[in-house]
Design a protein around this motif. Structure first.
Motif: not given
Length: 182
Positions: A135-150, A169-182
């Motif tokens: 959920r945090d990865l989906l809501a995060a700003d990729p320019g301000a947050t890293t996968v490691t921080e989350i 669990a999600y069939r994609r990398t966390p960095s791919d999810t971070l870039r999806l930003r909802v």
């Protein structure tokens, strides 16, 4: 074997002894000092019991066999444990913390999770944390947050391990999810 089961059921609490008589070799010794009685049991079979009715301290030294405590593995225990996990997922919590919150032993807690969810308490905690990180990865700003921080926020200290669990669990990398930003 029947005499052993009857002795234990009479002296302590109702017990059931498993395995055939041919496989069992039970030994019981009793020592008493004042009001303290110590019974030492040594056997090669499974013993299941309900210690609720003991009304006294029961210290067990088990030399062979398996001692099981399934009486607290109820759905109420599970509900208490899940509520504690969901409320405290961001904290460093242990199996003992979860068991204490549910008012059971760690072993009884493990039985409850295995019986009702076919998992372990710590695997469930990991899944709750993984969902929160998702959920945090989906809501995060990729320019301000890293996968490691989350990942670190949710208790995943090793980024590679987190990425593997996440991918499973999600069939994609966390960095791919971070870039999806909802």
């Amino acid at each position: 074997m029947e005499a052993t089961q009857e002795f234990l059921s009479t002296a302590y609490t109702p017990m059931r002894i498993a395995k055939s008589v041919e496989d069992a070799r039970a030994r019981i010794s009793r020592r008493a000092v004042g009001e303290l009685t110590v019974d030492r049991l040594s056997f090669g079979y499974d013993l299941a019991y309900n210690a609720d009715s003991l009304g006294r301290v029961c210290l067990i030294s088990l030399h062979a066999g398996t001692l099981t405590d399934r009486t607290d593995a109820t759905s109420a225990t599970l509900r208490k444990a899940i509520a504690f996990i969901e409320t405290n997922a961001e904290r460093e919590i242990t199996l003992a913390d979860i068991a204490a919150a549910a008012f059971v032993t760690p072993r009884a807690l493990q039985y409850a999770f295995r019986r009702h969810l076919d998992t372990t308490p710590l695997a469930h905690l990991r899944r709750v944390r993984l969902d929160a990180a998702h959920r945090d990865l989906l809501a995060a700003d990729p320019g301000a947050t890293t996968v490691t921080e989350i990942a670190m926020r949710w208790g995943f200290a090793h980024p590679g391990h987190f990425a593997g669990l996440y991918r499973d669990a999600y069939r994609r990398t966390p960095s791919d999810t971070l870039r999806l930003r909802v």
